[in-house]
Design a protein around this motif. Structure first.
Motif, PDB file in Angstrom:
ATOM      1  N   ALA A 193      46.641  42.069  39.949  1.00 60.76           N
ATOM      2  CA  ALA A 193      45.977  40.716  39.301  1.00 60.76           C
ATOM      3  C   ALA A 193      44.468  40.683  39.139  1.00 60.76           C
ATOM      4  N   ASN A 194      43.831  41.273  40.186  1.00 62.55           N
ATOM      5  CA  ASN A 194      42.394  41.265  40.363  1.00 62.55           C
ATOM      6  C   ASN A 194      41.887  41.992  39.199  1.00 62.55           C
ATOM      7  N   GLU A 195      42.434  43.166  38.903  1.00 66.84           N
ATOM      8  CA  GLU A 195      42.058  43.896  37.636  1.00 66.84           C
ATOM      9  C   GLU A 195      42.242  43.233  36.380  1.00 66.84           C
ATOM     10  N   PHE A 196      43.539  42.590  36.370  1.00 66.81           N
ATOM     11  CA  PHE A 196      43.679  41.650  34.945  1.00 66.81           C
ATOM     12  C   PHE A 196      42.626  40.637  34.698  1.00 66.81           C
ATOM     13  N   TYR A 197      42.382  39.867  35.821  1.00 61.58           N
ATOM     14  CA  TYR A 197      41.339  38.810  35.562  1.00 61.58           C
ATOM     15  C   TYR A 197      40.088  39.273  35.404  1.00 61.58           C
ATOM     16  N   ALA A 198      39.574  40.449  35.823  1.00 51.64           N
ATOM     17  CA  ALA A 198      38.269  41.123  35.625  1.00 51.64           C
ATOM     18  C   ALA A 198      38.227  41.506  34.360  1.00 51.64           C
ATOM     19  N   ARG A 199      39.310  42.218  33.588  1.00 52.09           N
ATOM     20  CA  ARG A 199      39.098  42.831  32.446  1.00 52.09           C
ATOM     21  C   ARG A 199      39.623  42.044  31.169  1.00 52.09           C
ATOM     22  N   SER A 200      40.412  41.154  31.605  1.00 46.55           N
ATOM     23  CA  SER A 200      41.157  40.388  30.336  1.00 46.55           C
ATOM     24  C   SER A 200      40.879  38.855  30.262  1.00 46.55           C
ATOM     25  N   THR A 201      40.065  38.483  31.319  1.00 43.75           N
ATOM     26  CA  THR A 201      39.814  37.018  31.004  1.00 43.75           C
ATOM     27  C   THR A 201      38.614  36.709  31.713  1.00 43.75           C
ATOM     28  N   ASP A 202      38.144  35.459  31.525  1.00 41.14           N
ATOM     29  CA  ASP A 202      36.883  35.224  31.851  1.00 41.14           C
ATOM     30  C   ASP A 202      36.481  34.457  32.905  1.00 41.14           C
ATOM     31  N   VAL A 203      37.603  34.654  34.056  1.00 37.77           N
ATOM     32  CA  VAL A 203      37.598  34.146  35.371  1.00 37.77           C
ATOM     33  C   VAL A 203      36.102  34.559  36.155  1.00 37.77           C
ATOM     34  N   THR A 204      35.463  33.737  36.633  1.00 39.22           N
ATOM     35  CA  THR A 204      34.226  34.254  37.372  1.00 39.22           C
ATOM     36  C   THR A 204      34.442  35.160  38.701  1.00 39.22           C
ATOM     37  N   SER A 205      33.541  35.988  38.890  1.00 41.62           N
ATOM     38  CA  SER A 205      33.834  36.810  39.937  1.00 41.62           C
ATOM     39  C   SER A 205      33.875  35.880  41.645  1.00 41.62           C
ATOM     40  N   GLU A 206      33.572  34.818  41.567  1.00 42.66           N
ATOM     41  CA  GLU A 206      33.654  34.047  42.767  1.00 42.66           C
ATOM     42  C   GLU A 206      35.053  33.321  42.654  1.00 42.66           C
ATOM     43  N   ASP A 207      35.473  33.130  41.578  1.00 49.71           N
ATOM     44  CA  ASP A 207      37.169  32.585  41.611  1.00 49.71           C
ATOM     45  C   ASP A 207      38.162  33.655  41.476  1.00 49.71           C
ATOM     46  N   ARG A 208      37.665  34.684  41.129  1.00 48.74           N
ATOM     47  CA  ARG A 208      38.627  35.875  40.732  1.00 48.74           C
ATOM     48  C   ARG A 208      39.310  36.223  42.282  1.00 48.74           C
ATOM     49  N   PRO A 209      39.053  36.403  43.403  1.00 45.04           N
ATOM     50  CA  PRO A 209      39.731  36.732  44.590  1.00 45.04           C
ATOM     51  C   PRO A 209      40.831  35.560  44.565  1.00 45.04           C
ATOM     52  N   LEU A 210      40.347  34.287  44.523  1.00 45.77           N
ATOM     53  CA  LEU A 210      41.466  33.377  44.756  1.00 45.77           C
ATOM     54  C   LEU A 210      42.525  33.386  43.857  1.00 45.77           C
ATOM     55  N   TYR A 211      42.150  33.647  42.391  1.00 43.89           N
ATOM     56  CA  TYR A 211      43.442  33.669  41.613  1.00 43.89           C
ATOM     57  C   TYR A 211      44.067  34.770  41.655  1.00 43.89           C
ATOM     58  N   ALA A 212      43.485  35.910  42.272  1.00 49.05           N
ATOM     59  CA  ALA A 212      44.249  37.156  42.311  1.00 49.05           C
ATOM     60  C   ALA A 212      45.305  36.910  43.604  1.00 49.05           C
ATOM     61  N   VAL A 213      44.780  36.547  44.564  1.00 49.47           N
ATOM     62  CA  VAL A 213      45.330  36.184  45.799  1.00 49.47           C
ATOM     63  C   VAL A 213      46.875  35.257  45.394  1.00 49.47           C
ATOM     64  N   VAL A 214      46.534  34.486  44.737  1.00 45.27           N
ATOM     65  CA  VAL A 214      47.664  33.199  44.624  1.00 45.27           C
ATOM     66  C   VAL A 214      48.500  33.956  43.560  1.00 45.27           C
TER      67      VAL A 214
END
Length: 300
Positions: free
Chosen positions: A122-143
């Protein structure tokens, strides 16, 4: 008192059980004493290492923000995973084969993958395919990882809880003209909730603890990750681990205590009073009904 699965221990069995209990208690005490001595030899029990926990800075700067992030990730995961798991659990009981096939494939797939791997994907998906910021990305990936894994586990809990109900409940609902959807929402699910509650709570406790995986691998600033920063600043590794462990124990104890209270409340609310009316009371009620009927007829 004996049963099919349990025989009352005799005198020899009781003495043996007492002996095993004493030996276990002694060994546990020796283990705790050995750990205490090793920590004392390494100067991990000095008051200077515990002093930061008596000041507000360690709590307001490190522990409480970490606890807040842990609760945020766990709450979001619970709120999303519970209804999603219920939907997939009910879908696996559908009469339509394609619905069962799709839901079963999804549940078995995500239940077979470790939750940490789901977080990393999920972390790689948000980093490569979305505009989620690096600060919010860990929370999104964990959830995301927690939701995908625990929703699939909860789906099996829901399915097993519904299947554990007597088949007569469904047949009686069909006999009075209820459709399958009405039977599920009005008859089966309310009864299955009480039976499923212990397993659901156990999974919620797992969600709270698994938030620490995001802190270790993704840098999510949850409680365990914040402990590392605190220990680096105050050089109190062992005391910080002990304090964080106690915080997790208290948090999960509150969660399980609330669930136990809720389960008892639901069982009491579904339990009848057991009151039995005597013949005289029944006659009084019948007379009152008859009198009310005559009264209404006369007034009409």
């Amino acid at each position: 008192m004996s049963s099919v699965l349990y025989d009352t221990p005799g005198p020899r069995a009781k003495r043996r059980n007492v002996l095993f209990s004493v030996v276990f208690t002694v060994l546990l005490a020796l283990l705790l004493w050995w750990v205490w001595q090793k920590m004392d030899d390494k100067d991990q029990l000095t008051s200077a290492l515990w002093k930061p926990f008596t000041e507000s800075e360690a709590w307001t700067t490190y522990l409480l923000p970490g606890l807040e992030n842990t609760l945020k990730a766990a709450a979001l995961s619970m709120v999303i995973a519970l209804p999603l798991g219920a939907v997939f659990g009910i879908a696996r009981l559908s009469e339509h084969r394609w619905v069962r096939a799709v839901s079963s494939t999804v549940v078995e797939f995500f239940r077979s993958i470790p939750v940490l791997l789901l977080m990393l994907f999920a972390n790689e998906f948000y980093a490569r395919s979305t505009d989620v910021t690096s600060e919010d990305r860990p929370l999104y990936a964990v959830v995301t990882g927690l939701v995908l894994y625990n929703a699939s586990v909860l789906a099996e809990v829901v399915r097993a809880g519904i299947l554990s109900l007597p088949r007569g409940q469904t047949e009686a609902a069909y006999a009075i003209g209820l459709r399958k959807g009405q039977t599920m929402t009005s008859i089966l699910l309310p009864q299955a909730v009480t039976a499923m509650l212990p397993a659901i709570v156990s999974q919620l406790v797992v969600i709270v603890k698994d938030t620490a995986l995001g802190g270790v691998m993704l840098g999510f600033p949850e409680l365990l990750n914040s402990r590392g920063t605190l220990a680096a600043n105050y050089a109190n590794v062992i005391p910080s681990f002990i304090v964080v462990a106690i915080m997790f124990i208290v948090l999960n104890f509150i969660l399980t205590s609330f669930a136990s209270w809720l389960e008892r409340y639901l069982r009491r609310s579904k339990r009848s009073t057991g009151a039995v009316l005597g013949v005289d009371k029944v006659d009084e009620l019948n007379a009152a009904e008859v009198g009310g009927g005559f009264g209404s007829g006369a007034s009409a």
